[in-house]
Design an enzyme around this catalytic site. Structure first.
Site, PDB file in Angstrom:
ATOM      1  N   ASN A   1      -5.370   2.031 -13.141  1.00  0.00           N
ATOM      2  CA  ASN A   1      -4.367   1.114 -12.588  1.00  0.00           C
ATOM      3  C   ASN A   1      -2.986   1.742 -12.754  1.00  0.00           C
ATOM      4  OD1 ASN A   1      -3.268  -1.359 -11.575  1.00  0.00           O
ATOM      5  ND2 ASN A   1      -2.737  -1.948 -13.663  1.00  0.00           N
TER       6      ASN A   1
ATOM      7  N   HIS B   1       0.990   0.581 -13.182  1.00  0.00           N
ATOM      8  CA  HIS B   1       1.754  -0.620 -13.535  1.00  0.00           C
ATOM      9  C   HIS B   1       3.232  -0.249 -13.677  1.00  0.00           C
ATOM     10  CE1 HIS B   1       2.524  -4.582 -15.178  1.00  0.00           C
ATOM     11  NE2 HIS B   1       3.290  -3.980 -16.077  1.00  0.00           N
TER      12      HIS B   1
ATOM     13  N   SER C   1       3.559   3.272 -15.648  1.00  0.00           N
ATOM     14  CA  SER C   1       2.436   3.753 -16.449  1.00  0.00           C
ATOM     15  C   SER C   1       1.170   3.803 -15.604  1.00  0.00           C
ATOM     16  CB  SER C   1       2.148   2.798 -17.627  1.00  0.00           C
ATOM     17  OG  SER C   1       3.301   2.571 -18.402  1.00  0.00           O
TER      18      SER C   1
ATOM     19  N   LEU D   1      -5.585  -7.349 -19.775  1.00  0.00           N
ATOM     20  CA  LEU D   1      -4.696  -7.175 -18.627  1.00  0.00           C
ATOM     21  C   LEU D   1      -3.575  -6.171 -18.940  1.00  0.00           C
ATOM     22  CD1 LEU D   1      -3.861  -8.155 -15.747  1.00  0.00           C
ATOM     23  CD2 LEU D   1      -2.353  -9.781 -16.913  1.00  0.00           C
ATOM     24  N   ASP D   2      -3.493  -5.118 -18.132  1.00  0.00           N
ATOM     25  CA  ASP D   2      -2.486  -4.066 -18.312  1.00  0.00           C
ATOM     26  C   ASP D   2      -2.520  -3.479 -19.720  1.00  0.00           C
ATOM     27  OD1 ASP D   2      -1.607  -4.518 -15.672  1.00  0.00           O
ATOM     28  OD2 ASP D   2      -0.188  -6.045 -16.327  1.00  0.00           O
TER      29      ASP D   2
ATOM     30  N   GLY E   1       0.778  -1.234   0.000  1.00  0.00           N
ATOM     31  CA  GLY E   1       0.000   0.000   0.000  1.00  0.00           C
ATOM     32  C   GLY E   1       0.808   1.283   0.000  1.00  0.00           C
ATOM     33  N   SER E   2       2.016   1.261  -0.585  1.00  0.00           N
ATOM     34  CA  SER E   2       2.787   2.508  -0.590  1.00  0.00           C
ATOM     35  C   SER E   2       2.187   3.524  -1.574  1.00  0.00           C
ATOM     36  CB  SER E   2       4.263   2.254  -0.893  1.00  0.00           C
ATOM     37  OG  SER E   2       4.449   1.862  -2.226  1.00  0.00           O
ATOM     38  N   ASN E   3       1.604   3.051  -2.666  1.00  0.00           N
ATOM     39  CA  ASN E   3       0.920   3.992  -3.563  1.00  0.00           C
ATOM     40  C   ASN E   3      -0.307   4.586  -2.894  1.00  0.00           C
ATOM     41  OD1 ASN E   3       2.058   4.298  -6.420  1.00  0.00           O
ATOM     42  ND2 ASN E   3       2.300   2.104  -6.017  1.00  0.00           N
TER      43      ASN E   3
ATOM     44  N   THR F   1      -9.219  -1.690 -18.786  1.00  0.00           N
ATOM     45  CA  THR F   1     -10.155  -2.383 -19.681  1.00  0.00           C
ATOM     46  C   THR F   1      -9.962  -3.881 -19.449  1.00  0.00           C
ATOM     47  OG1 THR F   1      -8.524  -2.459 -21.455  1.00  0.00           O
ATOM     48  CG2 THR F   1     -10.026  -0.568 -21.453  1.00  0.00           C
TER      49      THR F   1
ATOM     50  N   GLN G   1       8.888   7.175  -8.539  1.00  0.00           N
ATOM     51  CA  GLN G   1       8.120   7.868  -9.597  1.00  0.00           C
ATOM     52  C   GLN G   1       6.639   7.498  -9.548  1.00  0.00           C
ATOM     53  OE1 GLN G   1       9.439  10.393 -11.232  1.00  0.00           O
ATOM     54  NE2 GLN G   1      11.189   9.874  -9.940  1.00  0.00           N
TER      55      GLN G   1
ATOM     56  N   ILE H   1      -6.803 -10.641 -11.219  1.00  0.00           N
ATOM     57  CA  ILE H   1      -7.261 -10.296 -12.558  1.00  0.00           C
ATOM     58  C   ILE H   1      -8.774 -10.136 -12.509  1.00  0.00           C
ATOM     59  CG2 ILE H   1      -7.533 -11.215 -14.900  1.00  0.00           C
ATOM     60  CD1 ILE H   1      -4.758 -12.481 -14.565  1.00  0.00           C
TER      61      ILE H   1
END
Ligand code: GRF
Length: 218
Positions: A108, A110, A137, A145-146, A13-15, A142, A174, A93
């Site tokens: 999301n 990634h 990114s 996946l990614d 959970g750092s984001n 959608t 980043q 997923i």
């Protein structure tokens, strides 16, 4: 009224923390209305609770079928009435129907310069390929996946002698700037996805993802 945000996590959970911090510091005009995890022991749940955010667990192991897990998860999310759903290290997923329900309001993050390195172990795979540039990114989700429309990316140089942990740490720094930057654009109603999956940002249709060496955040 502030943008209501539900964040889905599976782990550290750092984001999530970077988004909570930005909100607390008055930089991000959003309201964290809930954090949901598919893992009961996700450390990010404590981060949310410390920030006074409602938490919940929908443990995927309690369901025999993905559709049943997703039905419960969707009901839990929708009960919180979010404007925006964020995947932040959410490691399940999600099926096409679930994702379609959140079309244009689910993002999301990634850890690669998509479309390169979808899936897992992105840092080691980048190192194995000997690339000199890696990154992160943020994209609309959608069913692929990614694979959803990419809004913004931040480049990170691969340095001589990097191992996967060192590279991951540089990318993560980043991530913690790029996600708040993009969420802010959405919250300010400057970012949306149309029915043809074209991204509109600051009144323009995006022809390519924004790509930063320095993310303009904060
Ligand atoms: C991040 O690298 C994110 O890009 C990826 O999973 C990781 C989650 O880290 N999707 P954290 O839980 O936010 O610390």
């Amino acid at each position: 009224m502030n943008c209501r945000v539900v964040t889905l996590i599976s782990g550290r959970g750092s984001n999530l923390q970077s988004l909570l911090d930005a909100t607390l510091n008055g930089l991000l005009p959003i309201e964290h209305v809930g954090v949901l995890s598919n893992r009961p022991n996700a450390a990010g749940l404590e981060r949310a609770a410390r920030a006074g955010v409602t938490t919940g667990v929908v443990d995927h192991r309690q369901f025999n079928h993905r559709a049943d897990f997703e039905a419960v998860l969707r009901a839990r999310i929708d009960a919180l009435q979010p404007d925006l759903v964020l995947l932040a290290g959410f490691m399940r997923i999600l099926g096409a129907e679930f994702v379609q329900h959140y079309h244009g309001r689910m993002l999301n993050i990634h850890p690669s310069l998509l479309p390169a390195y979808r899936g897992l172990n992105t840092h080691q795979r980048a190192l194995d390929d000997g690339v000199d540039e890696h990154g992160v990114s943020v994209h609309f989700v959608t069913a692929e996946l990614d694979g959803g429309p990419i809004i913004a990316q931040a480049r990170v140089p691969v340095l001589d002698g990097d191992n996967a942990e060192q590279l991951a740490a540089r990318v993560l720094a980043q991530e913690h700037r790029l996600y708040p930057f993009v969420v802010d654009r959405f919250a300010q109603q400057c970012l949306h996805l149309d029915t043809q999956d074209r991204i509109h940002l600051d009144d323009q249709v995006l022809s390519a993802p924004l790509c930063f060496d320095q993310v303009p955040w904060p």
